[in-house]
Design a protein around this motif. Structure first.
Motif, PDB file in Angstrom:
ATOM      1  N   UNK A   1      31.101   8.597  25.595  1.00 18.55           N
ATOM      2  CA  UNK A   1      32.330   7.995  26.118  1.00 18.55           C
ATOM      3  C   UNK A   1      31.938   6.843  27.031  1.00 18.55           C
ATOM      4  N   UNK A   2      32.921   6.051  27.413  1.00 17.03           N
ATOM      5  CA  UNK A   2      32.657   4.981  28.372  1.00 17.03           C
ATOM      6  C   UNK A   2      32.269   5.561  29.725  1.00 17.03           C
ATOM      7  N   UNK A   3      32.848   6.722  30.043  1.00 19.91           N
ATOM      8  CA  UNK A   3      32.500   7.395  31.306  1.00 19.91           C
ATOM      9  C   UNK A   3      31.016   7.711  31.336  1.00 19.91           C
ATOM     10  N   UNK A   4      30.537   8.294  30.259  1.00 20.12           N
ATOM     11  CA  UNK A   4      29.122   8.636  30.192  1.00 20.12           C
ATOM     12  C   UNK A   4      28.281   7.366  30.228  1.00 20.12           C
ATOM     13  N   UNK A   5      28.709   6.348  29.494  1.00 20.72           N
ATOM     14  CA  UNK A   5      27.924   5.112  29.415  1.00 20.72           C
ATOM     15  C   UNK A   5      27.726   4.481  30.786  1.00 20.72           C
ATOM     16  N   UNK A   6      28.795   4.358  31.546  1.00 22.36           N
ATOM     17  CA  UNK A   6      28.664   3.684  32.849  1.00 22.36           C
ATOM     18  C   UNK A   6      27.816   4.537  33.793  1.00 22.36           C
ATOM     19  N   UNK A   7      27.875   5.851  33.633  1.00 22.55           N
ATOM     20  CA  UNK A   7      27.062   6.694  34.509  1.00 22.55           C
ATOM     21  C   UNK A   7      25.601   6.735  34.079  1.00 22.55           C
ATOM     22  N   UNK A   8      25.326   6.472  32.813  1.00 23.81           N
ATOM     23  CA  UNK A   8      23.936   6.271  32.392  1.00 23.81           C
ATOM     24  C   UNK A   8      23.414   4.973  32.997  1.00 23.81           C
ATOM     25  N   UNK A   9      24.270   3.950  33.031  1.00 26.03           N
ATOM     26  CA  UNK A   9      23.899   2.695  33.692  1.00 26.03           C
ATOM     27  C   UNK A   9      23.565   2.979  35.159  1.00 26.03           C
ATOM     28  N   UNK A  10      24.411   3.791  35.796  1.00 21.07           N
ATOM     29  CA  UNK A  10      24.191   4.149  37.204  1.00 21.07           C
ATOM     30  C   UNK A  10      22.807   4.787  37.380  1.00 21.07           C
ATOM     31  N   UNK A  11      22.490   5.743  36.505  1.00 22.63           N
ATOM     32  CA  UNK A  11      21.204   6.429  36.592  1.00 22.63           C
ATOM     33  C   UNK A  11      20.040   5.478  36.350  1.00 22.63           C
ATOM     34  N   UNK A  12      20.156   4.652  35.314  1.00 25.94           N
ATOM     35  CA  UNK A  12      19.078   3.714  34.983  1.00 25.94           C
ATOM     36  C   UNK A  12      18.870   2.714  36.114  1.00 25.94           C
ATOM     37  N   UNK A  13      19.974   2.253  36.708  1.00 23.32           N
ATOM     38  CA  UNK A  13      19.893   1.307  37.813  1.00 23.32           C
ATOM     39  C   UNK A  13      19.253   1.974  39.032  1.00 23.32           C
ATOM     40  N   UNK A  14      19.627   3.224  39.297  1.00 21.82           N
ATOM     41  CA  UNK A  14      19.032   3.966  40.418  1.00 21.82           C
ATOM     42  C   UNK A  14      17.537   4.158  40.203  1.00 21.82           C
TER      43      UNK A  14
ATOM     44  N   UNK B   1      20.419  11.401  32.486  1.00 28.73           N
ATOM     45  CA  UNK B   1      19.958  10.770  31.243  1.00 28.73           C
ATOM     46  C   UNK B   1      19.438   9.359  31.525  1.00 28.73           C
ATOM     47  N   UNK B   2      20.232   8.581  32.270  1.00 30.30           N
ATOM     48  CA  UNK B   2      19.826   7.213  32.608  1.00 30.30           C
ATOM     49  C   UNK B   2      18.504   7.191  33.364  1.00 30.30           C
TER      50      UNK B   2
ATOM     51  N   UNK C   1      32.147  18.479  30.618  1.00 24.93           N
ATOM     52  CA  UNK C   1      31.750  19.175  29.385  1.00 24.93           C
ATOM     53  C   UNK C   1      31.152  18.212  28.358  1.00 24.93           C
ATOM     54  N   UNK C   2      31.828  17.097  28.176  1.00 32.45           N
ATOM     55  CA  UNK C   2      31.364  16.163  27.147  1.00 32.45           C
ATOM     56  C   UNK C   2      29.960  15.664  27.478  1.00 32.45           C
ATOM     57  N   UNK C   3      29.744  15.301  28.745  1.00 30.13           N
ATOM     58  CA  UNK C   3      28.436  14.777  29.149  1.00 30.13           C
ATOM     59  C   UNK C   3      27.343  15.831  28.933  1.00 30.13           C
ATOM     60  N   UNK C   4      27.646  17.084  29.352  1.00 31.21           N
ATOM     61  CA  UNK C   4      26.639  18.148  29.236  1.00 31.21           C
ATOM     62  C   UNK C   4      26.325  18.427  27.768  1.00 31.21           C
ATOM     63  N   UNK C   5      27.385  18.547  26.985  1.00 32.49           N
ATOM     64  CA  UNK C   5      27.214  18.888  25.572  1.00 32.49           C
ATOM     65  C   UNK C   5      26.412  17.816  24.832  1.00 32.49           C
ATOM     66  N   UNK C   6      26.717  16.568  25.124  1.00 34.20           N
ATOM     67  CA  UNK C   6      26.022  15.493  24.401  1.00 34.20           C
ATOM     68  C   UNK C   6      24.605  15.276  24.911  1.00 34.20           C
ATOM     69  N   UNK C   7      24.381  15.497  26.197  1.00 35.91           N
ATOM     70  CA  UNK C   7      23.005  15.413  26.709  1.00 35.91           C
ATOM     71  C   UNK C   7      22.161  16.489  26.026  1.00 35.91           C
ATOM     72  N   UNK C   8      22.742  17.678  25.897  1.00 32.91           N
ATOM     73  CA  UNK C   8      22.035  18.777  25.233  1.00 32.91           C
ATOM     74  C   UNK C   8      21.792  18.436  23.767  1.00 32.91           C
ATOM     75  N   UNK C   9      22.809  17.878  23.126  1.00 28.63           N
ATOM     76  CA  UNK C   9      22.688  17.586  21.703  1.00 28.63           C
ATOM     77  C   UNK C   9      21.684  16.474  21.420  1.00 28.63           C
ATOM     78  N   UNK C  10      21.592  15.509  22.354  1.00 26.10           N
ATOM     79  CA  UNK C  10      20.577  14.455  22.174  1.00 26.10           C
ATOM     80  C   UNK C  10      19.184  14.978  22.495  1.00 26.10           C
TER      81      UNK C  10
END
Lengths: 182, 360, 246
Positions: B56-69, C77-78, C102-111
């Motif tokens: 989702x976009x939510x996950x994407x922006x928070x991955x950006x947050x993690x990568x930036x951190x 993940x990032x 849930x979505x984040x956890x499930x997909x992190x696990x699946x990846x």
């Protein structure tokens, strides 16, 4: 000089690639150029079109509001896009696939049997390039010889094996249109 | 690099790579899908390159947050509805003072709207977008070349000020192909970052957070951000002036709207060389070129604001003029891109109206 | 004299804000002990949640990056993708992981992200004041299920380990508890095992920890520990749910 052209046809006829080929050729002549494809839901369902604008100065709008040329590779596009031409505009169409006649009396129409010409070359896929060759001769927008010289750069490495065929197709269209003048 | 014919989305992606971006996270949405598609391929060629199509976009922006951190230069992109979802992460990064680059290839709205070019997200972008007291830098390119140049610059701005930077384009700029020269790759190493997480080896542990429960500390943090925003306003405001030296009527527009406006002005000046009209094009939407607009009052009395929305930037123009001058607005919301001819007619009408009132 | 008890180096010498009888402080200590024993303190990066453990960075003396509510596995993940040599783990509650995230956890696990999730299940939203959680038991009364959780309107509690076990790239999933000395020991081994698996790049690892919340359960700490044995474990049985040898 600012000339807009709409290329249109079925998806798979190489409508977008012919537009990009022209745009790249114009770029190599240091002209200002924009290429704008139709996108999203508009292209689902089999038709595709793109607009190429070529100019001597900065291009304000890449959108085909009043195109000088419409190039229609199939019958649905022939009907759909001729209405966009202002008076005096030119409609080039694939005479192999379009059996109708334009209802408009204020535009020029030129039919070129590109599918048949491509068949003579042994590959229907280059019908679009036959059309581009004819278009370049009629529109006089870019220098044909220079384009042929730059063709490897224009088509890119992906199409290198098809270079000869594409060159023949362009030449075929260019020759076919020798007696047609704007 | 040589001049190439490139899509706006591809130019954005390639300029990001040349700027040292190694991470892309995104979720598909029209009209910007060509950007993640390009990155999916291109990042495999970059050492340490990371591409994830997020859930989702939510996950994407928070991955950006993690990568930036973790210290990387990271990019995400989307279009209007997706950008709404990203606001959570953008607000967090603003609070945490983490750099990131976010591209919004705007489409018609509200809601699902449509996929046509639009400028409807100006308010959202320039007011921060998410919750809390913050701003982000917003860059508004008007051509494929400028997309490349501004994206390259966006990563430096983000790192210099530790702030999210948004590239605000629209569906037409994203889908458009134009000749472009991609900026040369960064030669100098990326700036040293003394705040990132890497494991507390031989140093005190670091915490990157936005939670500040103590109200006085929170207030001080807000003022600290505010001072940073003031500094950015002083140093980073950018705009283009076109034929404004003698202009009595100034058109103000950005992005795609500005290139249409420029075409309209050229047309009008060609027809009537005595017509004193010009264009002021904000390149940074935040910080907004308030000072330049105010100073233009030395020649201009009338302003013609053109937006592909029902009127958003016009508020900033009014604020900049502090009640002086007359402000006219012309808007085409919903994904309509007017022709230069249409706009020229509308500008001319206002101009000659202005002339008549001046004579009286 | 023989030293039998010492504060782990990774645990800061400060009083914790947790309620009396809360499981978080035990779990923090277990993580600190494991990081010390495995010499991972200088390698570890933790992503704490929004929830009671939001202040975990005050207690664990390691690098930390806060995440928005529910997004810890996306943030982790990032981080991990940029720094694959580090040990990256998130610390999440039941609302954080099994509702909003849930979505984040499930997909992190699946990846098969090479991260570890410390999942604290106390069947209730703690910090916001005892509302119903996705893991609240049927019939359990909370401030937002005042008549008890009803299967017809709220559905049954979500079993996170069992849910993730079906995904191809989850490597190690175990449910433990911290309601008795014996269970605490097992919980520590599970955390150590998950970290070991992560360092071996086995895939996604998660340790679900049943943890008492006497305040919101409105019980004394002893009754809360008993309630885990008698009620929670009937719905959330302890044990290894998935273990792909590596």
């Amino acid at each position: 000089m600012l000339i807009k052209t709409i290329f249109s046809g079925f998806g798979g006829q190489g409508v977008l690639s012919v537009g990009q080929t022209l745009a790249r050729a114009a770029m190599l002549e240091n002209k200002f150029v924009t290429y704008l494809p139709s996108y999203g839901a508009e292209v689902r369902g089999g038709t595709a079109n793109c607009t190429v604008t070529i100019s001597d100065e900065e291009i304000a709008s890449p959108i085909a509001s009043e195109p000088e040329f419409v190039v229609a590779l199939n019958q649905p596009s022939f009907f759909r896009f001729q209405s966009l031409l202002p008076s005096g505009g030119m409609l080039l169409y694939n005479a192999s696939l379009v059996s109708a006649e334009s209802i408009r009396g204020d535009i020029e129409t030129v039919g070129i049997p590109i599918t048949d010409l491509a068949a003579e070359l042994g590959n229907l896929k280059v019908a679009n390039m036959v059309m581009l060759g004819a278009f370049i001769r009629i529109s006089n927008l870019i220098v044909f010889d220079r384009m042929i010289k730059h063709l490897p750069d224009i088509l890119g490495t992906g199409k290198a094996p098809l270079l000869k065929l594409n060159r023949e197709a362009l030449q075929r269209g260019y020759d076919y249109a020798k007696d047609i003048r704007r | 690099m040589n001049k190439q014919l490139m899509y706006g989305t591809h130019a954005l992606a390639e300029a990001a790579i040349q700027a040292g971006c190694t991470c892309y996270f995104g979720y598909p949405i029209t009209p910007q899908n060509e950007l993640p598609e390009y990155m999916a391929q291109r990042l495999t060629e970059i050492p340490g390159g990371v591409f994830i199509q997020a859930e989702s976009e939510l996950a994407a922006i928070n991955m950006v947050l993690g990568a930036s951190a973790a210290g990387a230069r990271a990019l995400t992109s989307s279009s209007s509805p997706g950008i709404s979802l990203k606001q959570e992460g953008i607000s967090f990064m603003a609070g945490m003072e983490l750099p990131a680059v976010i591209a919004n290839i705007m489409r018609g709205g509200p809601g699902l709207g449509n996929i046509a070019p639009s400028q409807a997200d100006y308010f959202q972008a320039t007011r921060g977008g998410g919750h809390g007291d913050y701003r982000i830098i917003v860059l508004a390119p008007g051509s494929v070349q400028e997309i490349a140049d501004l994206t390259f610059r966006a990563f430096d701005l983000a790192d210099t000020y530790r702030i999210p930077v948004m590239i605000l384009g629209d569906g037409m700029l994203g889908q458009l192909m134009e000749p472009v020269i991609i900026p040369k790759p960064r030669q100098e190493p990326l700036p040293e970052k003394d705040y990132i997480v890497s494991g507390a080896q031989g140093r005190q542990p670091r915490v990157i957070k936005s939670l500040i429960l103590d109200t006085r500390e929170m207030e001080e943090h807000n003022w600290k951000l505010f001072r940073k925003y003031q500094l950015i306003q002083q140093r980073e405001t950018r705009w283009e002036s076109y034929l404004t030296d003698d202009a009595e009527l100034i058109v103000i527009a950005y992005g795609t709207a500005a290139r249409i406006a420029k075409g309209a002005i050229k047309r009008l000046r060609k027809d009537d060389p005595n017509m004193k009209i010009g264009l002021l094009r904000p390149i940074t939407l935040w910080p907004f070129p308030t000072k330049a607009i105010k100073e233009s009052l030395s020649t201009a009395s009338d302003y013609f604001v053109f937006e592909m929305s029902a009127g958003q930037m016009v508020d900033d123009v009014l604020l900049s003029l502090e009640g002086k001058g007359r402000v006219h607005f012309y808007g085409r919301p919903g994904g309509i891109v007017p022709t230069p001819a249409e706009l020229a007619r509308s500008i001319a009408r206002r101009y000659y109206q202005m002339k008549r009132t001046r004579k009286r | 004299m023989k030293r039998i008890y010492v504060r782990p180096q990774t645990l800061r010498p400060v009083p914790m804000h947790y309620c009396p009888g809360c499981g978080h402080s035990i779990i923090h200590r277990l993580i600190a002990e494991v990081l010390d024993e495995m010499k991972l303190r200088e390698k570890a990066i933790c992503v704490p949640p929004a929830g009671c453990a939001v202040l975990a960075y005050n207690y664990l003396d390691i690098d930390m990056v806060e995440a928005p509510h529910g997004r810890a596995t996306a943030v982790a993940t990032g981080i991990k993708r940029v720094r694959p040599a580090n040990l990256v783990f998130s610390y999440q509650g039941d609302g954080d992981l099994a509702a909003i995230g849930t979505a984040e956890a499930l997909h992190a696990a699946n990846r098969g992200e090479q991260i570890t999730v410390i999942f604290v299940n106390n069947a209730v939203y703690g910090m916001t004041g005892g509302q119903m959680a996705p893991t609240t038991l049927l019939g359990q009364k909370t401030t937002t299920s005042p008549f008890g959780r009803n299967v017809k309107t709220e559905g049954p509690p979500i079993k996170v380990c069992e849910l993730l076990a079906g995904l191809g790239s989850s490597a190690y999933l175990e449910r433990v508890a911290v309601n008795s000395p014996a269970n605490v020991k097992k919980a520590k081994s599970a955390i150590a095992k998950a970290f070991t698996y992560q360092l071996r790049k086995a895939g996604f690892t998660l340790v679900e920890i049943l943890s008492p919340c006497p305040t919101n359960w409105k019980m004394d700490p002893v009754a809360a520990c008993r309630w885990i044995d008698e009620e929670m474990m009937t719905v959330f049985p302890l044990g290894v749910i998935k273990d792909l040898p590596c």
